[in-house]
Design a protein around this motif. Structure first.
Motif, PDB file in Angstrom:
ATOM      1  N   ASP A 350       0.799  -1.231   0.000  1.00  0.00           N
ATOM      2  CA  ASP A 350       0.000   0.000   0.000  1.00  0.00           C
ATOM      3  C   ASP A 350       0.829   1.277   0.000  1.00  0.00           C
ATOM      4  N   ILE A 351       2.154   1.176   0.105  1.00  0.00           N
ATOM      5  CA  ILE A 351       2.980   2.377   0.219  1.00  0.00           C
ATOM      6  C   ILE A 351       2.838   3.276  -1.002  1.00  0.00           C
ATOM      7  N   ALA A 352       2.825   2.711  -2.191  1.00  0.00           N
ATOM      8  CA  ALA A 352       2.684   3.517  -3.408  1.00  0.00           C
ATOM      9  C   ALA A 352       1.380   4.306  -3.392  1.00  0.00           C
ATOM     10  N   GLU A 353       0.302   3.675  -2.957  1.00  0.00           N
ATOM     11  CA  GLU A 353      -0.991   4.362  -2.895  1.00  0.00           C
ATOM     12  C   GLU A 353      -0.938   5.528  -1.907  1.00  0.00           C
ATOM     13  N   TYR A 354      -0.282   5.330  -0.769  1.00  0.00           N
ATOM     14  CA  TYR A 354      -0.163   6.402   0.221  1.00  0.00           C
ATOM     15  C   TYR A 354       0.660   7.566  -0.326  1.00  0.00           C
ATOM     16  N   ILE A 355       1.710   7.256  -1.083  1.00  0.00           N
ATOM     17  CA  ILE A 355       2.519   8.314  -1.696  1.00  0.00           C
ATOM     18  C   ILE A 355       1.678   9.119  -2.684  1.00  0.00           C
ATOM     19  N   MET A 356       0.888   8.423  -3.504  1.00  0.00           N
ATOM     20  CA  MET A 356       0.067   9.123  -4.492  1.00  0.00           C
ATOM     21  C   MET A 356      -1.045   9.917  -3.817  1.00  0.00           C
ATOM     22  N   ASP A 357      -1.609   9.376  -2.741  1.00  0.00           N
ATOM     23  CA  ASP A 357      -2.622  10.114  -1.981  1.00  0.00           C
ATOM     24  C   ASP A 357      -2.027  11.401  -1.402  1.00  0.00           C
ATOM     25  N   PHE A 358      -0.817  11.321  -0.871  1.00  0.00           N
ATOM     26  CA  PHE A 358      -0.170  12.506  -0.326  1.00  0.00           C
ATOM     27  C   PHE A 358       0.021  13.577  -1.414  1.00  0.00           C
ATOM     28  N   SER A 359       0.427  13.130  -2.591  1.00  0.00           N
ATOM     29  CA  SER A 359       0.672  14.091  -3.680  1.00  0.00           C
ATOM     30  C   SER A 359      -0.611  14.797  -4.096  1.00  0.00           C
ATOM     31  N   ARG A 360      -1.762  14.133  -3.877  1.00  0.00           N
ATOM     32  CA  ARG A 360      -3.056  14.718  -4.244  1.00  0.00           C
ATOM     33  C   ARG A 360      -3.701  15.489  -3.086  1.00  0.00           C
ATOM     34  N   GLY A 361      -2.990  15.576  -1.967  1.00  0.00           N
ATOM     35  CA  GLY A 361      -3.495  16.306  -0.829  1.00  0.00           C
ATOM     36  C   GLY A 361      -4.458  15.529   0.046  1.00  0.00           C
ATOM     37  N   LYS A 362      -4.530  14.199  -0.135  1.00  0.00           N
ATOM     38  CA  LYS A 362      -5.474  13.381   0.628  1.00  0.00           C
ATOM     39  C   LYS A 362      -4.922  12.952   1.975  1.00  0.00           C
ATOM     40  N   ARG A 363      -3.598  13.052   2.153  1.00  0.00           N
ATOM     41  CA  ARG A 363      -3.007  12.638   3.431  1.00  0.00           C
ATOM     42  C   ARG A 363      -2.046  13.720   3.899  1.00  0.00           C
ATOM     43  N   LYS A 364      -2.145  14.050   5.203  1.00  0.00           N
ATOM     44  CA  LYS A 364      -1.315  15.111   5.775  1.00  0.00           C
ATOM     45  C   LYS A 364      -0.843  14.714   7.163  1.00  0.00           C
TER      46      LYS A 364
END
Length: 364
Positions: A350-364
């Motif tokens: 799931d790490i790749a998904e978390y990285i992409m979510d962060f780039s889209r502003g979904k995780r902070k």
């Protein structure tokens, strides 16, 4: 006790390696082989837990033998050779470690320390292998720095405060993703990069890796990823959809260059017992980017990264750690979790998904 077969056409080198390995607790050389064909028979006879392989051997090249070994009798293998330019072959074909043979200026004490460090770092993998679990590809940083050693040849631990001042960014900068990994990180990073999509912030990686192998590993990541992956060079401007791997013999940091970020490589002592050091990368990212960063700590032995990941966490950065179940060695992530530096613990899948979510502003 882990059993070892030493494969080298030089009788003097076999004798040296045998003596050094036998002096390491829980390791014993049970046989020696002069070439690949001799090795094949002795591996069948003795069923060792580990083999060491030289590259330049008569009758069959060491890399060819390694490839055949992984296909017919997959097992942990460490390459001990004076040839350091074929890292892609060595690691792509299944080696779990590389130890350069000593040059004319290195003492046998130093060489013995490097052998001990590598084999001790592999004990977690060997335990899995002896329990009949599939072996995993591992890269271990084995370079020895006399600058970090006392008179007895024992490495001192240098704290990041001693080499890079703690000057955290007051306001969040543009997004940057920083990744630290060690034992097991080669395969783990490859799995992550195969899933990443373009249009991401710049990614900085410190993987503990021997000098001479970082460039080929960067090329391998580039081949299997939609991102542009480079071995970092001093002065490079960070670009989106691009990733930068620290060279195997240099610390990687970043600095502000107008409205951009630029890579600055440092040729200094080992920090947290490593060069490149994850702590040095994370400290630099905190100094320049602060709360605008994401930091990822992945599989690896030791505690490199935990000190400065806590600084990133305290400064508002988004921090994640690879979970124990998906780690080859749960050392570095565990230390970061213990330090209270982690917001989310994530499976490797799931790490790749978390990285992409962060780039889209979904995780902070």
């Amino acid at each position: 006790m882990y059993t070892v077969i030493v494969i080298d056409d030089s009788s003097s080198m076999r004798r040296i390696l045998k003596d050094m390995i036998n002096n390491i607790d829980d390791f014993e050389v049970i046989a020696e082989a002069v070439d690949a064909f001799d090795a094949r028979e002795k591996i069948k006879k003795y069923e060792p837990d580990l083999v060491t392989i030289d590259i330049n051997m008569p009758k069959m090249d060491g890399v060819v033998f390694l490839r055949n070994l992984m296909r017919l009798h997959a097992m942990p293998a460490v390459v001990i050779s004076g040839e350091s330019v074929r890292g892609n072959d060595i690691f792509d074909d299944g080696a779990v470690g590389f130890i350069p043979k000593p040059d004319n200026h290195e003492s046998m004490v130093s060489f013995g320390n490097r052998i001990k460090e590598t084999l001790m770092n592999l004990t977690f993998l060997l335990k899995r292998y002896t329990l009949k679990k599939p072996p995993a590809q591992v890269q271990v940083e084995t370079r020895y720095s006399k600058q970090n050693a006392d008179n007895h040849g024992i490495e001192k631990k240098v704290h990041p405060d001693e080499v890079l001042k703690k000057l955290p960014a007051t306001f969040p900068g543009k997004k940057v993703i920083a990744i630290g990994s060690s034992t097991g990180g080669v395969d783990a990073l490859l799995q992550v990069f195969m899933k990443l999509e373009p249009n991401l912030p710049p990614i900085l990686m410190t993987q503990h890796i021997p000098y001479g192998f970082s460039n080929s590993f960067a090329q391998r990541l580039n081949t299997h990823s939609k991102l542009n992956v480079y071995e970092a060079k001093d002065g490079m401007i960070l670009e989106n959809s691009s990733a930068y791997l620290a060279p195997g013999n240099m610390h990687m940091t970043i600095e502000k260059a107008g409205n951009e970020y630029r890579i600055k490589l440092l040729d200094m002592v080992k920090v947290s017992r490593h060069k490149p050091s994850v702590d040095i990368l994370f400290r630099s990212v905190n100094n320049v980017v602060g709360g605008g960063a994401m930091a990822v700590i992945m599989t690896g032995m030791g505690d490199d990264g935990s000190i400065c990941m806590k600084e990133l966490y305290d400064n508002g950065a988004y921090t994640i750690a690879q979970d124990e179940a998906s780690c080859i060695v749960f050392g570095m992530p565990a230390k970061a979790i213990e330090a209270g530096a982690i917001k989310d613990v994530v499976s490797l899948d799931d790490i790749a998904e978390y990285i992409m979510d962060f780039s889209r502003g979904k995780r902070k």
